[in-house]
Design a protein around this motif. Structure first.
Motif, mmCIF file in Angstrom:
data_model
loop_
_atom_site.group_PDB
_atom_site.id
_atom_site.type_symbol
_atom_site.label_atom_id
_atom_site.label_comp_id
_atom_site.label_asym_id
_atom_site.label_seq_id
_atom_site.Cartn_x
_atom_site.Cartn_y
_atom_site.Cartn_z
ATOM 1 N N ILE A 3 -23.577 34.093 58.047
ATOM 2 C CA ILE A 3 -23.355 35.213 58.965
ATOM 3 C C ILE A 3 -22.659 36.321 58.165
ATOM 4 O O ILE A 3 -22.013 36.044 57.152
ATOM 5 C CB ILE A 3 -22.525 34.819 60.214
ATOM 6 N N LYS A 7 -18.135 39.395 60.544
ATOM 7 C CA LYS A 7 -18.219 38.688 61.827
ATOM 8 C C LYS A 7 -17.373 37.418 61.848
ATOM 9 O O LYS A 7 -17.214 36.791 62.887
ATOM 10 C CB LYS A 7 -19.670 38.352 62.144
ATOM 11 N N VAL A 50 -20.725 27.304 59.064
ATOM 12 C CA VAL A 50 -20.887 28.730 59.345
ATOM 13 C C VAL A 50 -20.043 29.459 58.307
ATOM 14 O O VAL A 50 -18.824 29.316 58.267
ATOM 15 C CB VAL A 50 -20.415 29.078 60.777
ATOM 16 N N SER A 52 -19.962 32.750 54.940
ATOM 17 C CA SER A 52 -20.422 34.030 54.417
ATOM 18 C C SER A 52 -20.030 34.148 52.954
ATOM 19 O O SER A 52 -19.230 33.358 52.441
ATOM 20 C CB SER A 52 -19.817 35.186 55.219
#
Length: 164
Positions: A3, A7, A50, A52
């Motif tokens: 992501i 965010k 999750v 980045s």
């Protein structure tokens, strides 16, 4: 699952890697692309993480994971370290540079730890010189304490006046 970095929540865990030289645009784009693909497949015990990745200031690679979704395991953290080692070897770069990075005008320079005191004595690094604290643990700390004045960091001892 990748992501966008912005965010991720402030509590997301981060690892800051410092390249041993400034990265050109092609290198930055390649690094971003390769690491986004890796983060997109990142998992802990078969469960997707999750996370980045972001290349910043032509020198730093930030890897982050939201551990509320799923905690990073030792093996998944080792995997992320392996990405940087393999990418560095392929690109003839070292992302594990442990020198101190600081801002000098429009440039980011690095200095070996043992030479810090002499740079302070010479006035090259001053109390208000921005240095990079690559040991920040999460995005919140990254936002507030990654770039700090030398006098507000572990280097403050070099700027304290000795009382007579």
């Amino acid at each position: 699952m990748f992501i966008p970095f912005e965010k991720l929540p402030d509590y997301a865990r981060v690892w800051v890697y410092q390249a041993d030289k400034a990265l050109n645009n092609a290198e930055q784009n390649h690094i971003q692309q390769v690491l986004e693909e890796q983060v997109n497949q990142w998992a802990a015990h078969g469960v997707p993480l999750v996370g980045s990745v972001q290349v910043l200031l032509n020198r730093f690679i930030i890897v982050a994971v939201d551990e509320v979704q799923n905690q990073a395991s030792g093996c998944s953290i080792d995997a992320s370290t392996r990405w940087l080692k393999e990418l560095g070897a392929a690109m003839n770069l070292n992302f594990f540079d442990r020198s101190v990075a600081y801002v000098d005008g429009d440039e980011i320079k690095t200095v070996e730890m043992l030479k810090i005191k002499s740079l302070v004595a010479e006035g090259i690094i001053q109390a208000d010189t921005i240095i990079f604290n690559n040991l920040v643990p999460n995005i919140g700390e990254f936002k507030t304490n990654w770039q700090v004045a030398a006098s507000a960091s572990w280097m403050k001892r070099y700027f304290q006046q000795v009382a007579l």
